[in-house]
Scaffold this motif. Structure first.
Motif, short mmCIF file in Angstrom:
data_model
loop_
_atom_site.label_atom_id
_atom_site.label_comp_id
_atom_site.label_asym_id
_atom_site.label_seq_id
_atom_site.Cartn_x
_atom_site.Cartn_y
_atom_site.Cartn_z
N ASP A 29 0.83 -1.20 0.00
CA ASP A 29 0.00 0.00 0.00
C ASP A 29 0.87 1.25 0.00
OD1 ASP A 29 -2.32 -1.48 -0.02
OD2 ASP A 29 -2.64 -1.33 2.16
N GLU A 30 1.98 1.21 0.74
CA GLU A 30 2.91 2.34 0.79
C GLU A 30 3.45 2.65 -0.61
OE1 GLU A 30 7.01 3.21 3.25
OE2 GLU A 30 6.79 1.23 2.32
N SER A 32 2.01 1.72 -3.52
CA SER A 32 0.88 2.17 -4.32
C SER A 32 0.57 3.64 -4.06
CB SER A 32 -0.35 1.30 -4.01
OG SER A 32 -1.45 1.70 -4.78
N ASP A 33 0.65 4.05 -2.79
CA ASP A 33 0.41 5.45 -2.44
C ASP A 33 1.44 6.37 -3.08
OD1 ASP A 33 -1.77 4.71 -0.92
OD2 ASP A 33 -0.71 4.86 1.00
N GLN A 37 0.68 9.43 -5.57
CA GLN A 37 1.11 10.81 -5.39
C GLN A 37 1.65 11.39 -6.70
OE1 GLN A 37 3.83 10.88 -2.06
NE2 GLN A 37 2.26 10.21 -0.64
#
Length: 183
Positions: A29-30, A32-33, A37
């Motif tokens: 998830d990190e 993907s985030d 951004q």
């Protein structure tokens, strides 16, 4: 006027083609985030023909349930730089012809947001040479593969850049963000 933001998956030895080597590293998830951004301010996608031909079948059938990035890729206007592709069938895609720096400048000026480029090594090399890349996001995987297409090939032009940011991820990948060299 928008910016041009380039995102490349690369190896330690600079290989950017067919990134099957990414499969050995968790897409958290990190992670993907971080990509979210990059695309978050983008209102369009700029692709070279080869990347377009890989992305269209891969993304067109994905939904937000499959991948949170699917709506961005499927719904955003896509501009394909190609002198050989006659039409583009993927939703909201337009073939803009062979690479022409002035045409790209016009497209950039017309955007309400930024343009996102992924892969498309030949296109990115031309954009860099013409000073059209505002942000170069390299996601560097901790592996050297020895052969393959490199973003900066041997014998290419000297390309000074300025480091805008860096971060590491739990999966061992580092994100290095560069902009045009400052005087």
């Amino acid at each position: 006027m928008g910016m041009i933001k380039v995102h490349e998956f690369t190896t330690l030895d600079g290989v950017v083609d067919a990134p099957m080597w990414t499969m050995d590293y968790e897409f958290s998830d990190e992670f993907s985030d971080a990509i979210g951004q990059i695309t978050g301010t983008c209102s369009g996608v700029l692709l070279g023909r080869t990347t377009y031909e890989m992305f269209a079948p891969a993304w067109s059938s994905r939904t937000v349930e499959d991948d949170p990035g699917a709506p961005f890729f499927n719904d955003s206007p896509k501009y394909v730089v190609s002198g050989t592709l006659e039409h583009a069938d993927w939703n909201n895609s337009t073939v803009i012809g062979s690479y022409d720096a002035d045409r790209i400048r016009e497209l950039k000026a017309q955007q309400s947001g930024d343009l996102y480029v992924s892969g498309s090594a030949t296109l990115v090399r031309a954009l860099l040479a013409d000073g059209l890349v505002d942000e170069l996001h390299l996601l560097v995987y901790p592996v050297a593969v020895g052969t393959g297409i490199r973003l900066f090939p041997e014998g290419g032009p000297r390309t000074p850049m300025t480091l805008l940011g860096s971060r590491g991820f739990a999966n061992g990948v580092a994100q290095l963000t560069y902009g045009p060299a400052t005087a």
